[in-house]
Design a protein around this motif. Structure first.
Motif, PDB file in Angstrom:
ATOM      1  N   ALA A  24       0.497  -1.410   0.148  1.00  0.00           N
ATOM      2  CA  ALA A  24      -0.283   0.068  -0.364  1.00  0.00           C
ATOM      3  C   ALA A  24       1.368   0.917  -0.457  1.00  0.00           C
ATOM      4  O   ALA A  24       0.435   2.508  -0.447  1.00  0.00           O
ATOM      5  CB  ALA A  24      -1.438  -0.220   1.352  1.00  0.00           C
TER       6      ALA A  24
ATOM      7  N   VAL B 286      -0.304  -3.509 -11.999  1.00  0.00           N
ATOM      8  CA  VAL B 286      -1.145  -2.761 -12.340  1.00  0.00           C
ATOM      9  C   VAL B 286      -1.505  -2.344 -13.643  1.00  0.00           C
ATOM     10  O   VAL B 286      -0.917  -1.568 -14.383  1.00  0.00           O
ATOM     11  CB  VAL B 286      -1.243  -1.337 -10.988  1.00  0.00           C
ATOM     12  CG1 VAL B 286      -2.266  -0.602 -11.107  1.00  0.00           C
ATOM     13  CG2 VAL B 286      -1.319  -1.931 -10.049  1.00  0.00           C
TER      14      VAL B 286
ATOM     15  N   SER C 135       6.130   6.369  -7.173  1.00  0.00           N
ATOM     16  CA  SER C 135       6.451   5.479  -9.005  1.00  0.00           C
ATOM     17  C   SER C 135       7.278   5.702  -9.092  1.00  0.00           C
ATOM     18  O   SER C 135       7.997   4.236  -9.819  1.00  0.00           O
ATOM     19  CB  SER C 135       5.696   7.338  -9.630  1.00  0.00           C
ATOM     20  OG  SER C 135       6.248   8.231  -9.106  1.00  0.00           O
TER      21      SER C 135
ATOM     22  N   HIS D 279       3.680  -6.898  -7.497  1.00  0.00           N
ATOM     23  CA  HIS D 279       2.428  -6.866  -8.154  1.00  0.00           C
ATOM     24  C   HIS D 279       2.576  -5.995  -9.708  1.00  0.00           C
ATOM     25  O   HIS D 279       3.566  -5.198 -10.382  1.00  0.00           O
ATOM     26  CB  HIS D 279       2.094  -5.900  -7.551  1.00  0.00           C
ATOM     27  CG  HIS D 279       1.243  -5.764  -7.103  1.00  0.00           C
ATOM     28  ND1 HIS D 279       0.449  -6.592  -6.409  1.00  0.00           N
ATOM     29  CD2 HIS D 279       0.026  -4.700  -7.182  1.00  0.00           C
ATOM     30  CE1 HIS D 279      -0.768  -6.508  -5.774  1.00  0.00           C
ATOM     31  NE2 HIS D 279      -1.313  -5.411  -6.910  1.00  0.00           N
TER      32      HIS D 279
ATOM     33  N   TRP E  84       8.323   1.701  -9.271  1.00  0.00           N
ATOM     34  CA  TRP E  84       7.856   1.560 -10.538  1.00  0.00           C
ATOM     35  C   TRP E  84       8.295   1.182 -11.761  1.00  0.00           C
ATOM     36  O   TRP E  84       8.583   2.128 -11.824  1.00  0.00           O
ATOM     37  CB  TRP E  84       6.578   1.345 -10.577  1.00  0.00           C
ATOM     38  CG  TRP E  84       4.840   0.690  -9.252  1.00  0.00           C
ATOM     39  CD1 TRP E  84       5.750   2.204  -7.996  1.00  0.00           C
ATOM     40  CD2 TRP E  84       4.081  -0.185  -9.281  1.00  0.00           C
ATOM     41  NE1 TRP E  84       5.377   1.335  -7.307  1.00  0.00           N
ATOM     42  CE2 TRP E  84       4.133   0.500  -7.500  1.00  0.00           C
ATOM     43  CE3 TRP E  84       4.122  -0.589 -10.000  1.00  0.00           C
ATOM     44  CZ2 TRP E  84       2.800  -0.556  -7.022  1.00  0.00           C
ATOM     45  CZ3 TRP E  84       3.339  -2.006  -8.987  1.00  0.00           C
ATOM     46  CH2 TRP E  84       2.331  -1.528  -8.081  1.00  0.00           C
TER      47      TRP E  84
ATOM     48  N   ARG F  90       2.614   1.996  -3.480  1.00  0.00           N
ATOM     49  CA  ARG F  90       1.702   1.873  -4.731  1.00  0.00           C
ATOM     50  C   ARG F  90       2.176   3.231  -5.349  1.00  0.00           C
ATOM     51  O   ARG F  90       1.560   4.054  -6.199  1.00  0.00           O
ATOM     52  CB  ARG F  90       0.167   1.938  -4.524  1.00  0.00           C
ATOM     53  CG  ARG F  90      -0.198   0.504  -4.260  1.00  0.00           C
ATOM     54  CD  ARG F  90      -1.413   1.042  -4.087  1.00  0.00           C
ATOM     55  NE  ARG F  90      -2.233  -0.530  -3.238  1.00  0.00           N
ATOM     56  CZ  ARG F  90      -2.766  -1.402  -4.764  1.00  0.00           C
ATOM     57  NH1 ARG F  90      -2.422  -1.370  -6.026  1.00  0.00           N
ATOM     58  NH2 ARG F  90      -3.020  -3.341  -5.079  1.00  0.00           N
ATOM     59  N   ASP F  91       2.291   4.387  -4.015  1.00  0.00           N
ATOM     60  CA  ASP F  91       2.353   5.692  -5.097  1.00  0.00           C
ATOM     61  C   ASP F  91       3.453   6.470  -4.830  1.00  0.00           C
ATOM     62  O   ASP F  91       4.250   7.546  -4.761  1.00  0.00           O
ATOM     63  CB  ASP F  91       1.714   6.746  -2.811  1.00  0.00           C
ATOM     64  CG  ASP F  91       0.685   6.240  -2.522  1.00  0.00           C
ATOM     65  OD1 ASP F  91      -0.682   6.311  -4.120  1.00  0.00           O
ATOM     66  OD2 ASP F  91       0.098   7.146  -1.284  1.00  0.00           O
TER      67      ASP F  91
END
Length: 653
Positions: free
Chosen positions: A124, A196, A130, A194, A133, A127-128
């Protein structure tokens, strides 16, 4: 003929958009007529946002090679005329993959490297970030490019056993679950932790989120998946092979990750995939149906679910039939029956929940708006009586009346001291609530749990440790409930006094009921302790695994605490907004009374004109009350009129 899931979701999306439009129109009408206090306006904005942005998550869970990705292709992406999710023999989806849409973000596939499992941050939190990723731009109109990008989720790495062990894919204590070594002694692990996908697919734009999960070993190694993502899904589709039935690994996933205390939730749908493997040319259709039925009955008994929730399907033939537009093959695949169950159960339940939220919000709105109208009617009646008493009176009497009104106004403003004291005490008690349910308190509770789990050795008392933690969390909610009860008693007493002194119609809003949040904690506890069975004792001896587990649990619990705080805050704002609205109405009434006396002092004819104005205003209030009932009834009725008719009604006011 039953409607496909896509068709049902389209209809659900249209219903939500229609409702959101009507909420917005009603909010505008109330604002124009000064009937919208701050608390009700905020509740309406929340409802409208919920209608427009509410997400529906469907999780697809299975062991490897059950046809899970093919089923996703068949239900959601057949319109592309080819496979979008990688679906071939063996392992395909190697990491949890979320498919959804966030407006304002470019279409892309974001991939989180598997090495982030070594970090001290939860999924979680990441996710923020960036920069952590890998992002790949996608062209949603190019099926080939989109499918090529999605094949990234199947990528793997070959690493030494030491690295696999550190990342959670190798256990010396559970050798049966370990991957096979190659000739150099390395093992295969996922390249990504993960994924998305953000794409403006028609269903995803309407709020659908598809969660595609990998097999058992990957599920168990990512606690956040089992503790947070899967439990929060509105529906879970559990896929078995019709040719194999329920295997030992299937049963392990079901018992450890999908069912709480043996309770087969109605949100769990079991799919027997690959029924086409039973389409034996040497068997009659009746014999084939009998074989499929035996597998259904066996799966239902082993998993403890109603037979109606075990659905046989051929995802491969269903996808093929949709692409070729072959209705007989589509019916033979039995995919439409699954889509009907998925759509009617999932969307029907979701729509019911949204309707209940709307009904509660509209009921509060109607009550508060009606209260404001009642206050206005009473004030108009008092003004009319007051002015009628001036007929035939001289200037001195009229001047005396103005002095009396000003004196009443001064006395009224003197009550502000009591109101400020009420708000001060209320604010202090609310700060105590936030201290109990805030992130600092939760961090402390999670710290105690983490410390207990990090003790060396196998933790046979892990259930006791969890029980103590959740007892403390439930006690926090009970403490907050006691505080809100104290505030409620204070509101009742103060409102009664203000009503008696100033003729208000204040009524303390219903105290927030936090029992539902306690039930949520119990559900999380049950699902989590189920996950902490004997089979996971060896994993719990690993500090890194325990860290991941606690972080994942903290993310889930934070959602519950924040929701409880939001409920308390909404209740508090409701009381304050109601008081502000009636204070505003009373001050406006004083202003109108003084203005009327001034006009009468200036010209004798103004008295009758003012009385006529008051009569017209009273008639207008009656009309407003009628419109209020009509418009709120439109939102709570099951058979609501079209957007055009609602727009016309609102415009006519």
């Amino acid at each position: 003929m039953s409607r496909s899931f896509n068709q049902q979701f389209d209809q659900h999306g249209a219903w939500r958009r229609n409702f959101a439009h009507r909420l917005k129109w009603l909010s505008g009408w109330l604002a124009e007529n000064d009937l919208l206090d701050q608390a009700v306006a905020e509740r309406l904005r929340e409802l409208e946002s919920q209608m427009r942005t509410s997400k529906v998550m469907v999780a697809f869970v299975a062991e490897f090679s059950r046809g899970k990705s093919e089923l996703i292709n068949a239900i959601f992406f057949a319109g592309y005329g080819r496979r979008i999710m990688p679906a071939s023999a063996g392992r395909t989806t190697m990491c949890p993959t979320e498919l959804g849409y966030t407006a304002g973000q470019a279409p892309s596939l974001r991939l989180l490297p598997i090495e982030t499992r070594l970090d001290a941050h939860s999924l979680a939190h990441l996710r923020d970030e960036s920069e952590r990723w890998t992002e790949i731009a996608i062209d949603v109109d190019d099926a080939e490019q989109l499918a090529s990008a999605m094949h990234k989720v199947a990528e793997v790495r070959w690493v030494p056993i030491e690295e696999a062990r550190a990342l959670g894919f190798w256990s010396d204590d559970s050798p049966d679950d370990n991957p096979v070594r190659d000739a150099t002694g390395r093992v295969e692990i996922p390249r990504w932790r993960h994924a998305v996908l953000n794409m403006p697919h028609p269903l995803l734009e309407q709020g659908l989120i598809i969660l595609d999960t990998p097999g058992l070993n990957a599920i168990g190694a990512e606690p956040e998946l089992t503790v947070s993502l899967i439990p929060q899904a509105h529906a879970v589709v559990f896929i078995l092979g019709a040719d194999t039935g329920v295997t030992r690994s299937d049963l392990a996933i079901w018992r450890e990750h999908l069912i709480t205390e043996g309770d087969a939730s109605e949100t769990r749908i079991v799919v027997l995939n690959k029924i086409d493997t039973m389409w034996d040319t040497l068997s009659t259709p009746a014999q084939i149906d009998l074989q499929i039925e035996r597998q259904r009955v066996g799966a239902a008994e082993l998993l403890g679910v109603p037979l109606a929730r075990v659905l046989p399907v051929s995802a491969q033939k269903g996808l093929q039939a949709k692409i070729r537009r072959d209705p007989p093959l589509l019916q033979a695949s039995r995919l439409p029956a699954l889509e009907a169950v998925l759509g009617e159960g999932l969307l029907g339940k979701r729509e019911t929940m949204l309707r209940l939220a709307v009904d509660a919000g509209i009921a509060a709105l109607r009550t508060e708006a009606a209260r404001i109208l009642t206050v206005r009617q009473r004030d108009l009646s008092e003004q009319a009586l007051e002015l009628q008493g001036l007929r035939g009176k001289n200037v001195a009497v009229i001047r005396h009346m103005r002095t009396r009104i000003e004196q009443e106004q001064t006395e009224f403003e003197g009550s502000n001291t009591r109101i400020l004291a009420l708000r001060s005490v209320q604010g202090k008690l609310l700060r105590e609530v936030y201290a109990v349910l805030g992130s600092t308190a939760l961090k402390a509770d999670m710290g105690h749990l983490a410390a207990a789990l990090k003790r060396p050795g196998i933790k046979f008392n892990v259930r006791k440790v969890y029980a103590e933690t959740f007892d403390a969390l439930r006690n926090n909610l009970k403490e907050v409930q006691a505080t809100t009860s104290e505030i409620q008693s204070m509101l009742h007493a103060t409102f009664r006094q203000l009503n008696a002194e100033h003729g208000f119609t204040l009524q303390a809003p219903a105290e927030p009921d936090l029992v539902g949040f306690e039930r949520q904690l119990t559900q999380i506890e049950q699902s989590h302790t189920q996950y902490l069975g004997v089979g996971n004792l060896l994993k719990l001896a690993q500090p890194d695994f325990c860290d991941k587990l606690v972080r994942a649990l903290a993310s889930r619990l934070r959602v519950v605490n924040e929701a409880a705080m939001t409920e308390v805050e909404r209740w508090s704002k409701g009381a304050g907004a109601q008081l502000d609205a009636q204070l505003k109405e009373r001050r406006r009434n004083f202003g109108k009374r003084i203005e009327a006396v001034e006009r009468i002092q200036q010209a004798a004819g103004s008295l009758e004109e003012r009385l006529t104005e008051l009569a017209v205003q009273e008639g207008g209030l009656v009309e407003l009350q009628k419109r209020l009932r009509e418009f709120t009834a439109l939102l709570t009725s099951n058979e609501a009129p079209s957007q055009f008719s609602v727009r016309s009604e609102l415009s006519a006011v």
